[in-house]
Write an enzyme that holds these catalytic residues in place. Sequence first.
Site, PDB file in Angstrom:
ATOM      1  CB  SER A   1      21.611   3.260 -25.168  1.00  0.00           C
ATOM      2  OG  SER A   1      22.237   2.817 -23.965  1.00  0.00           O
TER       3      SER A   1
ATOM      4  CE  LYS B   1      23.033   5.470 -21.588  1.00  0.00           C
ATOM      5  NZ  LYS B   1      23.411   4.052 -21.795  1.00  0.00           N
TER       6      LYS B   1
ATOM      7  CB  SER C   1      24.694   0.873 -24.019  1.00  0.00           C
ATOM      8  OG  SER C   1      23.542   0.507 -24.725  1.00  0.00           O
TER       9      SER C   1
HETATM   10  N1  GLN Z   1      21.757  -2.061 -27.671  1.00  0.00           N
HETATM   11  C1  GLN Z   1      21.324  -2.946 -26.623  1.00  0.00           C
HETATM   12  C2  GLN Z   1      19.842  -2.798 -26.427  1.00  0.00           C
HETATM   13  O1  GLN Z   1      19.240  -2.170 -27.193  1.00  0.00           O
HETATM   14  C3  GLN Z   1      22.094  -2.677 -25.383  1.00  0.00           C
HETATM   15  C4  GLN Z   1      21.592  -1.559 -24.599  1.00  0.00           C
HETATM   16  C5  GLN Z   1      22.447  -1.197 -23.446  1.00  0.00           C
HETATM   17  O2  GLN Z   1      23.534  -1.755 -23.258  1.00  0.00           O
HETATM   18  N2  GLN Z   1      21.943  -0.315 -22.609  1.00  0.00           N
HETATM   19  O3  GLN Z   1      19.279  -3.324 -25.542  1.00  0.00           O
END
Ligand code: GLN
Length: 472
Positions: A155, A80, A179
């Site tokens: 994400s 990532k 994410s």
């Molecule tokens: N989808 C969640 C957010 O938007 C989690 C993001 C993540 O785990 N980095 O915050």
Amino acid sequence: METIDIKNLNIEKASEMLRDGKITSVSLVEACLKNITERNGELNAILEVFSDALDEAKKADEMIARGEGDKLTGIPMVFKDNIFITGKKVSGGSKILENYTASYDAFVIEKLKKSGAVFIGRANMDEFAMGSSNETSAYGPVKNPLDITRVPGGSSGGSVASVAAGFCLGALGTDTGGSIRQPASFCGLVGMKPTYGGVSRRGTIAMSSSLDQIGPITKTVEDAKIIFDIISGQDKMDATSIKLPDTPTEISLAGIKIGIPRDWLKEGIDADVMENFNASVEKLKNLGYEIVDIDLPYAKYSLAVYYILMPAEVSTNLSRLDGIRYGNRVEGENIFDTYKKSRSAGFGMETRRRIILGSYVLSHGYYDAYYNKAWKVRHAIEKEFEDIFKKVDFVLTPTTPSVAFKFGAKKDPLQMYLSDIFTVPANIAGIPSLSVPSGFSAEGLPYGVQFMAPLCADEKLFAISLELEENI
Ligand code: GLN
């Protein structure tokens, strides 16, 4: 030499074939690069393919020939875009860090370099890991390889799409509220969030420091465990890092009880997801595990707590990106003007929304009402999990309330935030959690279910997940 079909190969098998001389790391990497050339234009999963991947593969082959290395030697991996690799760009999916180059290796990267894993490239992601669909990346959305009209989840969407599309055999993502697990579920893969502190966060761009964890994304539970065993471990340079207990040689699952928080599952879940979940529960029952209905009344507030604590930490962490200390600069008339112009040009909408939310909950007049209150509820949630794990060994839920949705389907941010309803509690409580693929919808879209385990019971979490995976 055998021809290599990356999509139908996993780390465990590839590692064996490498040791047996049936394939080479160079041939593995070439197969990945071929898939990237063919499909990355369409999927947008990889932002940069590392030019030295083949050289690294040659070195890995030499290691293997000398009888050195471990199960990740020669295995192609993707990272990532928020994990530091010395000398490589790392942008956090944001324009503000477009040309930022990492000056040191993340702890996990140090470990993987030692193993001789081959670094294929840097994966697209939601800007600063904020999102559930990969639509907030400054570099364009990532498409779901199983259905390109749908999101891959977020994400860590680029990491997940890379594994699903055969661009690599394993990837690292970060999980602050889901994410890793949510996109893994959307693309039919395994995604694991370790116990908070079990994997060092040194060298990751922080989103929300008290919630972030790095973890593996793979095709199988065993593969996730292979990566986890290498990247976990205590790091003197991360104050929140802990040493997880050593792996027992035999993990017994006899007499295991699995708790189902029925009070979470009453609304907001698609009927087909619920049906699939119930089928997974039946399978576990048939395997002889005791299924117990439980109540987790405080944990229901996890998402509310998350959207106070997370933006507070986001606004603090991202304050360093001001065009002076870090980030691209847009010269203004004075220093404040420079801050303003740099940040306005560099940050996308979702990032701005969270910075504003975070600044609000931390502001003098509202700090007690929101931030402090949310911490109290967080402690109540932690305690609730601690108590429930005296009664059951694992908690099981669907990973997501729906299958992968279409692009643009969740324009209302609150709707988007609800996709993390089941994944966020594990981050709030710091406990480990793993999403296992649990079948496909009539349209061929993957489902996933998620186990949560007590703090530091990561190894047991792998053991139960393996059981389900083998019997799904
Ligand atoms: N989808 C969640 C957010 O938007 C989690 C993001 C993540 O785990 N980095 O915050």
